[in-house]
Each structure stands twice: as C-alpha cells, then as structure tokens.
Design a protein around this motif. Structure first.
Motif: not given
Length: 159
Positions: A127-137, A73-83
């Motif tokens: 960008m509106k979709l990216a802002e809704k990405f689930p984010k890591s701690k 199982t491969v997991t993904i957490e979004v840990s960064g995104l630029s403005e």
C-alpha cells in the motif's frame, strides 16, 4: 504517465489484417505488469504476499486501425485507487508511431487473496508503494460502489 512500446506481430492481427481486439487486451495486461514491476510490485513480490490482480472490466474504444510490423505505444495512467488499495483503475491509450490515438480503454480491477479467492486489501508494505503511483488528472479515490457503477450483475441460467 507510463509508456510501453510493442511491435505488432503476425499473431497480433485478425482476419481483417489489423490489430486484433484480443491483442489490445494482451498488450494492456503486459504493460500493466511492467508498470507494477517498475513500482515495486514484481510478480515475485506480489506472490510473496499471496495476492494476485484481477480485472473487473475493460471498456475499449477504437479510433484508428494499426497493422503488422508497426510500433504501437501503450500508456497507463492510474485514475483510481481505494483507500485500502483493494480496488484500482487505469486508463490506457494506444498510439501509433505518429502519435495518433488508436484506442482508449478504462480498466478497473482489484486484488484477491490467492488462498481464499476473495477480494482483499493490499498489505501495508505494498500500500505504501501504491500510494506513490503516478496519478492521472482525473484520479479519484475508489469505493466499492464504483465497482458496480455500470449496474451489471450476474444472471445465472437454469440448467
């Protein structure tokens, strides 16, 4: 956290009989594209905007072997995104069927304009979709400086 399961195939193993490092990279790429698609970033949608994702680096840490015929199982957490969405960072983890952590990867990338071949911000719609990405701690807002945090620069060879 996004999860995607794979079965290790014959073509995924190396000469040592365990999951090859290239297979880890392929599984992560496939998982990322599945993640993007699930967030409204299908290949069709991305190409409609004339952009494509590029990888800047993938830092892998291997902990435990995995073998042919077993699920991973491969997991993904979004840990960064630029403005502006130009840069993104993911944390991947690999787990076996027992939940044991096989490997960890920090990956950073960005978006390029497929005509100019230059980095570009995400179109407003995406960008509106990216802002809704689930984010890591550990999520952070990325800057251009974050893309150079390891200090590695190109060194041309004299021909």
């Amino acid at each position: 956290m996004y999860k995607k399961q794979f079965e290790i195939r014959w073509s995924d193993i190396d000469a040592n009989g365990h999951l090859a490092n290239s297979a880890y990279t392929n599984f992560m790429s496939h998982a990322r594209m599945s993640f993007f698609s699930g967030q409204g970033f299908s290949m069709k949608e991305i190409l409609k905007h004339g952009i494509g994702p590029v990888v800047f680096y993938e830092h892998m840490y291997y902990f435990k072997e995995s073998f042919i015929g077993t699920p991973v199982t491969v997991t993904i957490e979004v840990s960064g995104l630029s403005e502006d969405g130009m840069f993104f960072m993911f944390e991947h983890n690999f787990y076996n069927h027992k939940g044991e952590n096989l490997a960890h990867c920090e990956m950073q990338g960005g978006w390029i304009d497929l005509k100019t071949r230059k980095l570009c911000a995400l179109p407003k719609e995406l960008m509106k979709l990216a802002e809704k990405f689930p984010k890591s701690k550990s999520f952070k807002t990325l800057t251009k400086e974050d893309t150079r945090k390891h200090g590695v620069k190109p060194k041309n060879i004299v021909i």
